[in-house]
Design an enzyme around this catalytic site. Structure first.
Site, PDB file in Angstrom:
ATOM      1  N   ASP A  60       0.827  -1.207   0.000  1.00  0.00           N
ATOM      2  CA  ASP A  60       0.000   0.000   0.000  1.00  0.00           C
ATOM      3  C   ASP A  60       0.866   1.264   0.000  1.00  0.00           C
ATOM      4  O   ASP A  60       2.097   1.195  -0.059  1.00  0.00           O
ATOM      5  CB  ASP A  60      -0.920  -0.037   1.232  1.00  0.00           C
ATOM      6  CG  ASP A  60      -2.331   0.445   0.927  1.00  0.00           C
ATOM      7  OD1 ASP A  60      -2.504   1.263   0.002  1.00  0.00           O
ATOM      8  OD2 ASP A  60      -3.274   0.013   1.632  1.00  0.00           O
ATOM      9  N   TRP A  72      -2.934   3.491  -5.616  1.00  0.00           N
ATOM     10  CA  TRP A  72      -4.179   4.209  -5.923  1.00  0.00           C
ATOM     11  C   TRP A  72      -4.117   5.046  -7.201  1.00  0.00           C
ATOM     12  O   TRP A  72      -4.859   6.024  -7.345  1.00  0.00           O
ATOM     13  CB  TRP A  72      -4.600   5.090  -4.751  1.00  0.00           C
ATOM     14  CG  TRP A  72      -4.241   4.574  -3.405  1.00  0.00           C
ATOM     15  CD1 TRP A  72      -4.397   3.282  -2.953  1.00  0.00           C
ATOM     16  CD2 TRP A  72      -3.618   5.283  -2.323  1.00  0.00           C
ATOM     17  NE1 TRP A  72      -3.936   3.163  -1.665  1.00  0.00           N
ATOM     18  CE2 TRP A  72      -3.444   4.377  -1.251  1.00  0.00           C
ATOM     19  CE3 TRP A  72      -3.204   6.606  -2.155  1.00  0.00           C
ATOM     20  CZ2 TRP A  72      -2.882   4.750  -0.041  1.00  0.00           C
ATOM     21  CZ3 TRP A  72      -2.644   6.973  -0.953  1.00  0.00           C
ATOM     22  CH2 TRP A  72      -2.489   6.058   0.086  1.00  0.00           C
ATOM     23  N   GLY A  73      -3.218   4.703  -8.119  1.00  0.00           N
ATOM     24  CA  GLY A  73      -3.125   5.449  -9.368  1.00  0.00           C
ATOM     25  C   GLY A  73      -2.231   6.662  -9.322  1.00  0.00           C
ATOM     26  O   GLY A  73      -2.127   7.401 -10.306  1.00  0.00           O
ATOM     27  N   ASP A 122      -9.953   3.564  -3.494  1.00  0.00           N
ATOM     28  CA  ASP A 122     -10.645   2.368  -3.010  1.00  0.00           C
ATOM     29  C   ASP A 122     -12.070   2.256  -3.549  1.00  0.00           C
ATOM     30  O   ASP A 122     -12.793   3.248  -3.659  1.00  0.00           O
ATOM     31  CB  ASP A 122     -10.706   2.373  -1.485  1.00  0.00           C
ATOM     32  CG  ASP A 122      -9.361   2.123  -0.843  1.00  0.00           C
ATOM     33  OD1 ASP A 122      -8.391   1.855  -1.578  1.00  0.00           O
ATOM     34  OD2 ASP A 122      -9.265   2.202   0.400  1.00  0.00           O
TER      35      ASP A 122
END
Length: 348
Positions: free
Chosen positions: A118, A152-153, A173
């Site tokens: 993450d 997350w791009g 998300d």
């Protein structure tokens, strides 16, 4: 293909949950349908020992991760874990910053098969640099481990992800709502040129069966992810699936589209108002086609075969219903329910 704990259980993960999920993946037919990874998301780790080694929460995982990996492997499945490229995970557990090689070596020694990394608490870090550290670390550990980039791009990971990991999140998300799922899924158009076998755009995990959407909306979710050649990571409680949820997640014709050997990601070929047609080329030269209705009432959609490069007649099969629709001339028209999809395999 597999399962991840986050969407349903968030931080409430335990050794018992993972064991029972592995059992359920086998007994429900999910494994037979192609699902193989059982992935623990955030909150399994609690601290580092005096040597800096990551420590599993002894309250939730009393026998440790290696014993759990051995159990999952005994079922013919694979185990995944989660960490973060920053100093802390999103739930403020220890991250892997400055421990990249040490943590990957630990996971390999435990028998881990998949790692999701993450991007919380990573301020001022460059994702291209940080994730390359994990790539290089994984190359040294002597065990094949699937590498899921989850930033997350940020900084367009589809441009550098193919040389770094196996899959990369392209979005923030997902939530168990039609609005959020559809915004994420339909926004993937244009990223198809970055996907190829072994390197996948990841629009986040599945919410099918978690209760926040209606059946037609979950079918849209599943069909769109299949057209996108997206990773299929179930996010529901496999131990208590309804027959309808189980049938949706294990539909072999839909899964075959997602897992097609050509490895092509589909794209939108037509839209008008709330209606969209998406096409994915398949290895046998047929096409998977989704007729989507993002509107608030049932609407008719017409598929002109020339949009698929087919002149004249085409054979159609409904993938949800496992039903041949016959050979049609030039076009096909169907009424698509609100927020729903007609999912076809079309061949000339």
């Amino acid at each position: 293909m597999g399962w991840n704990s986050w969407n349903k259980f968030a931080c409430k993960v335990s050794e018992q949950l993972i064991r029972e999920t592995a059992d359920a993946m086998v007994s429900t037919g999910m494994q037979a349908a192609g699902y193989q990874y059982v992935n623990i998301d955030d909150c399994w780790q609690v601290s580092r020992d005096s040597a800096g080694n990551i420590v599993a929460d002894p309250a939730s995982f009393p026998n440790g991760i290696k014993a759990l990996a051995d159990y999952v492997h005994s079922k013919g499945l694979k185990l995944g874990v989660y960490t973060d490229a920053g100093t802390l995970t999103c739930q403020k557990r220890p991250g892997s910053w400055d421990h990249e090689l040490q943590d990957m070596k630990t996971y390999a020694a435990w028998g881990v098969d998949y790692v999701k990394i993450d991007w919380c608490y990573a301020q001022d870090l460059d994702p291209k640099v940080q994730y390359a550290k994990f790539r290089d670390a994984l190359a040294q550990v002597g065990r094949p481990i699937m590498f899921s980039i989850c930033n997350w791009g940020v900084d367009a990971p589809w441009t550098w992800g193919p040389s770094t990991g196996n899959l990369w999140r392209t979005t923030g998300d997902i939530k168990d709502t039609y609005d959020r799922m559809s915004v994420i899924g339909f926004s993937q158009n244009g990223l198809e040129k970055f996907a190829s076998p072994g390197h996948w755009n990841d629009p986040d995990m599945l919410e099918v069966g978690n209760g926040g959407m209606k059946p037609d909306e979950y079918r849209t979710h599943m069909a769109l992810w299949a057209l996108l050649a997206a990773p299929l990571l179930a996010g529901n409680d496999l131990r208590s699936m309804t027959p309808e949820t189980k049938a949706m997640l294990t539909n072999f014709e839909v899964i075959a589209v997602d897992q097609d050997a050509k490895g092509a990601q589909g794209r939108r070929v037509w839209d008008e108002g709330p209606l969209e047609i998406w096409v994915k080329p398949l290895a046998d030269a047929s096409r998977a086609v989704g007729l989507f209705n993002r509107g608030e009432s049932a609407l008719k959609v017409t598929l002109d075969f020339d949009r698929l490069g087919i002149t004249g007649s085409a054979k159609l099969r409904d993938l949800w219903e496992h039903r041949d629709l016959g050979t049609l001339q030039r076009s096909y028209t169907a009424e698509v329910p609100k927020h729903g999809v007609i999912f076809l395999r079309v061949s000339d």
